[in-house]
Design an enzyme around this catalytic site. Structure first.
Site, PDB file in Angstrom:
ATOM      1  CB  CYS A   1      -0.874  -0.009   1.170  1.00  0.00           C
ATOM      2  SG  CYS A   1      -1.851   1.569   1.456  1.00  0.00           S
TER       3      CYS A   1
ATOM      4  CB  CYS B   1      -0.769   2.166   5.582  1.00  0.00           C
ATOM      5  SG  CYS B   1      -1.447   0.630   5.040  1.00  0.00           S
TER       6      CYS B   1
ATOM      7  CB  CYS C   1      -5.393  -0.306   2.181  1.00  0.00           C
ATOM      8  SG  CYS C   1      -3.810  -0.875   2.830  1.00  0.00           S
TER       9      CYS C   1
ATOM     10  CB  CYS D   1      -5.361   1.964   4.814  1.00  0.00           C
ATOM     11  SG  CYS D   1      -4.225   3.124   3.916  1.00  0.00           S
TER      12      CYS D   1
END
Lengths: 273, 367, 292
Positions: C248, C251, C273, C279
């Site tokens: 991601c 994150c 995400c 996230c």
């Protein structure tokens, strides 16, 4: 090879069975007031091929459909010698039991391959379906078996991913046979198996069928109006007229020395052609 | 830098405000009243009542106003409202034989007791735009002579045929039919259930199905035995009283078709029937319904399944409802990012593998 | 004469708690109980006409309405996100019609209604996950007839399902189903898990109660907590829970299902995400990805 140990179906044993494989008594089916077939009884022994002949409307297809569970008869019993439970009246089996029989020990070859094939599914998928229906879950082995069976019915290995639409009528019929025989059934119902085929194609199919029946030790019931088919395939013969069996006996005997007037007519009409 | 899309709430609020503005249109033009719609758009109101399965001209008119004239949206509003209403009980079956008819025609007999009554029909209008209507403040037309003034009884045409045994009898039954809005549809569906589904089915769909039977897809040789439109009393038995009292009147359209006769060596030939009934003046719908009803009866009448769509109850009933259809059709507007993403990855993977497989082959070919 | 100007509908004050009348809720609960008793079996129920279109979550909304109590905390997601328009719309509906607390936190919710995703955060005992289901019948696209598919389920005739998977492999080299991937529940019924990506299939075995509602098709089914759920496959082509091979961008998570976001018109893209709560929670815990 007559069985598939990998999917849990034991190979046919060569031990001669003491009982008939199929025993029919007093079978009848009416359509309203009209008789479809009535009071039919016979025994079919393991490894035996029985021909059922008669003109259209004689009740031979009604009889076959009653035996195979496609039609519910009004009277009679159909005793089949199952592998695990011995002789049972299939008319009294539950629907799941009958269907299980229909995809393991029994096979049905339709006159029109379209009725017996999935036209939108590849040849390999068509042959593999019965294996998967009884629990086969290994893609590679299913494919191998399908490929082997395509070879046995003389379909080239590279056609395995083609759909039956792309096949000729004869190839479709051979594919239908492979699809039916792949689980090593013991009893095969055939409804005019050479029906809509050209004469030259018929001969090849009959030859193939005869080979498979002998090789696998199959028992079969073959409905046909074509006496040449029974001459070639059937050990014994039943002649039907107006829903009744009018004559029965060894194929050669019945065809060479017909006793019943109707059989005589049937035989002579073929000779005239 | 990427910022995750936010603001769904605000977007929805804005859309609703804009919708309200568009609904009103140009503020210089006077606003349409619900009563105006009810009185002057009455056939739209009738359709909304019929397919909304709720007999309430005021609510139907309101729904049409709120839906900006989108009748399926209006039907949706009425249906959603209807679901929340408590069920107090069921009325007695309405007696359409005792209908006070505004319109009553038969295509099978030139004349019949009670006579033919054209009523307020478009049938013989020439479809020429009437520019006089474009002018506002046209004085209301002179009242027309109404048929029922004479109070002549109008027995059903099919009853005449029935007396001579010329048409199949529909046996009466006291069985309570299944309520399709309270019980899940299960197949095979009996005739009462099929008629319910057709009665609230989309007019266009049922019309199309009926039309297909006329063109040979499940042909059943229909004649309009009788089409009648008028007012019937609704009666309900009140447990406290122990007898039925009239609780109101509704306008309905009823169509009985006389169809293809059946018979055999043992059973004398008889005409067969199709039936249509719907709220309001909705004759296109009622006739269509009768044709489709008849087509769906093939099994009961021992006819052949020709594979025609209109003979296939599961096909017809599962697709007749425009609220179900429009909802499911339009749901493909909703985000499907996740499904699409998973397909995207699969297709990329398959392409990668295909290229990898083709790579060495191409090399071999070049060598 | 009814007062057509009555404004009650707007506030929800004129409607029963969670919109549906109690009779209807009881009917749905009976269907739910049956569904829980026979995991994976599609129970017909008399689906009501809801004030939102069929295909937009009417089944899920009815199931949620039948499950909600005033003390519940509701989370609604669509495509994994709390802020997609339809999720917002359904959350508002219940905020208005039931007055329940709402949340975007998976861990805080007691009832989660979802479309197309299973939350990344493992669910716990006592939580209910309600799925919106468009077509509940896993065999539908192999056999269009309801009468026939019901018979196939009753007789456990699922060979055709594997024929489909066989055909996929024969043609593509892989099972070509990437979402709504069929599963067998507790060794008996083949079930459509709704159009979740197959990445989510392993999460169908959970401590939470999972309920599936198909409004238009009038079916309810369920997976009780800790039920065995097996994705159909072949021994030599085992099921794989796949996702984009990336982390991601926000994150940095490598274990969550990712949405692909097109960032410009020259092929630029990034992955984030799909589960917005997962996230955000990770970012709050100050795990950062490349792009932040």
């Amino acid at each position: 090879m007559t069985g598939h140990p990998d999917i849990g179906i034991p190979a046919d044993t060569a031990v001669p069975a003491p009982a008939p494989l199929l025993s029919v008594r007093g079978l009848g089916r009416r359509y309203g007031t009209r008789i479809g077939c009535t009071d039919v009884g016979f025994d079919l022994w393991p490894g035996e091929v029985m021909g059922i002949v008669g003109e259209s409307g004689s009740g031979k297809s009604t009889l076959l459909n009653c035996l195979a569970g496609h039609l519910v008869p009004d009277a009679g019993e159909v005793i089949f010698d199952t592998r695990d439970r011995g002789p049972v009246d299939v008319l009294r089996l539950s629907e799941p039991e009958r269907r299980m029989l229909g995809r393991t020990d029994w096979a049905f070859v339709h006159q029109n391959p379209r009725d017996g094939l999935r036209m939108g599914v590849s040849a390999g998928g068509n042959v593999g379906e019965r294996l998967m229906a009884v629990g086969a879950r290994h893609y590679g082995r299913i494919r191998e078996t399908a490929s082997d069976w395509l070879g046995r019915v003389e379909i080239a290995a590279d056609r395995i991913d083609d759909r039956p639409r792309a096949f000729s009528g004869g190839m479709q019929q051979r594919l239908q046979i492979a699809r039916n025989l792949v689980t090593g059934p013991r009893l095969v119902f055939m409804d005019e198996p050479t029906g809509g085929l050209d004469v030259s194609v018929q001969a090849r199919l009959l030859d193939l069928l005869r080979g498979l029946v002998r090789e696998m030790g199959l028992s079969a019931l073959v409905v046909t109006h074509d006496l040449a088919v029974v001459r070639l395939l059937a050990d014994r013969l039943m002649v039907m007229k107006d829903g009744r069996v009018v004559e029965a006996g060894l194929t050669d005997q019945v065809l060479d020395d017909p006793q019943h007037g109707y059989t005589q007519l049937l035989v002579s009409s073929v000779l005239q052609v | 830098m990427y910022v995750a899309v936010k603001g769904g709430e605000r977007a929805i609020d804005n859309a609703h405000r804009w919708l309200a503005e568009e609904r009103r249109g140009d503020a210089e033009v006077p606003e349409l009243g619900v009563a105006q719609i009810r009185e002057q758009m009455s056939l739209a109101v009738n359709r909304v009542m019929a397919e909304g399965s709720l007999y309430d001209p005021d609510l139907a008119a309101l729904a049409i106003k709120q839906a900006r004239g989108d009748l399926i949206e209006a039907i949706f509003l009425v249906r959603a409202y209807r679901t929340t209403l408590p069920r107090i009980g069921a009325s007695e079956p309405v007696d359409t034989g005792a209908m006070a008819c505004d319109r009553r025609i038969s295509a099978t007999f030139k004349d019949a007791p009670g006579g033919q009554v054209l009523g307020p029909t478009f049938d013989y209008t020439h479809r020429l735009l009437d520019f006089a209507l474009a002018a506002e403040d046209v004085p209301p037309p002179e009242p027309a002579a109404t048929a029922q003034a004479s109070g002549t009884p109008m027995p059903r045409i099919t009853a005449t045929l029935g007396r001579d045994g010329l048409i199949q009898q529909e046996p009466a039954s006291d069985e309570t039919p299944t309520d399709m809005t309270r019980t899940p549809m299960e197949f095979p569906a009996d005739r009462a259930l099929r008629l319910q589904a057709l009665a609230r089915g989309d007019e266009g769909f049922v019309l199309g199905m009926a039309y297909s039977t006329q063109r040979g897809y499940g042909r059943n040789h229909p004649f309009v035995g009788e089409l009648r439109i008028g007012t019937v009393a609704v009666e309900m038995e009140l447990p406290e009283l122990g007898f039925a009292v009239e609780i109101g009147e509704i306008v309905v359209t009823e169509c009985e078709t006389v169809n293809q006769f059946a018979g055999s060596r043992t059973e004398p030939a008889q005409f067969t029937r199709g039936y249509g009934l719907s709220f309001g003046q909705t004759e296109r719908k009622a006739i269509s319904m009768a044709l489709v009803d008849r087509a769906l009866r093939w099994q009961e009448l021992g006819e052949e399944d020709t594979g025609a769509p209109a003979q296939d109850a599961e096909f017809v009933l599962a697709h007749a409802d425009n609220i179900q259809a429009t909802g499911f059709l339009e749901h493909i507007k909703l985000p499907h990012y996740v499904d699409f993403q998973s397909e995207l990855e699969l297709v990329r993977r398959l392409r990668r593998e295909a290229e990898a497989a083709a790579g060495p082959a191409r090399q071999e070919a070049a060598e | 004469m009814r007062d057509l100007q009555d404004d009650d509908a707007r506030s929800g004050a004129g409607y029963n708690f969670a919109y549906l009348d109690e009779q209807t809720k009881r009917m749905i609960r009976r269907a739910l109980l049956k569904a829980v008793a026979i995991p994976g079996y599609q129970v017909p129920f008399a689906s009501r006409e809801m004030p939102m279109p069929y295909g937009w979550g009417t089944g899920g909304v009815q199931v949620t309405a039948a499950c909600l109590t005033p003390d519940d905390t509701l989370k609604v997601i669509d495509q994994g996100a709390d802020d997609t328009t339809n999720a917002v719309s359904i959350r508002r509906f219940f905020a208005r019609m039931a007055g329940v607390a709402t949340t975007e936190r998976t861990t805080e919710a007691t009832v989660i209604q979802t479309r197309h995703r299973v939350p990344e955060t493992p669910l716990r005992d006592g939580q209910i996950l309600v799925y919106q289901v468009p077509i509940p019948e896993p065999l539908r696209f192999l056999e269009p007839r309801e009468t026939e598919t019901r018979r196939m389920h009753a007789l456990e005739e699922y060979g055709l399902m594997h024929v489909k998977l066989y055909e996929d492999i024969a043609r593509h080299g892989h099972i070509a189903t990437s979402y709504a991937y069929p599963v067998k529940v507790e060794g008996r019924y083949v079930m459509d898990p709704s159009p979740i990506p197959k990445f989510d299939n392993p999460k169908l075995e959970t401590a939470a109660l999972q309920l599936f509602g198909a409004g238009r098709e009038q079916r309810i089914y369920a997976i009780p907590p800790h039920t065995r759920v097996v994705s159909l496959d072949f021994e030599d082509h085992p099921f794989e829970a796949t996702k984009a091979d990336a982390a991601c961008a926000l994150c940095g998570a490598t274990d969550s299902y990712l949405d692909e976001v097109v960032t410009d018109d020259t092929g630029g893209r990034m992955f984030v995400c799909s589960d917005t709560d997962y996230c955000a929670t990770r970012r709050e815990a100050s795990e950062t990805g490349d792009s932040a």
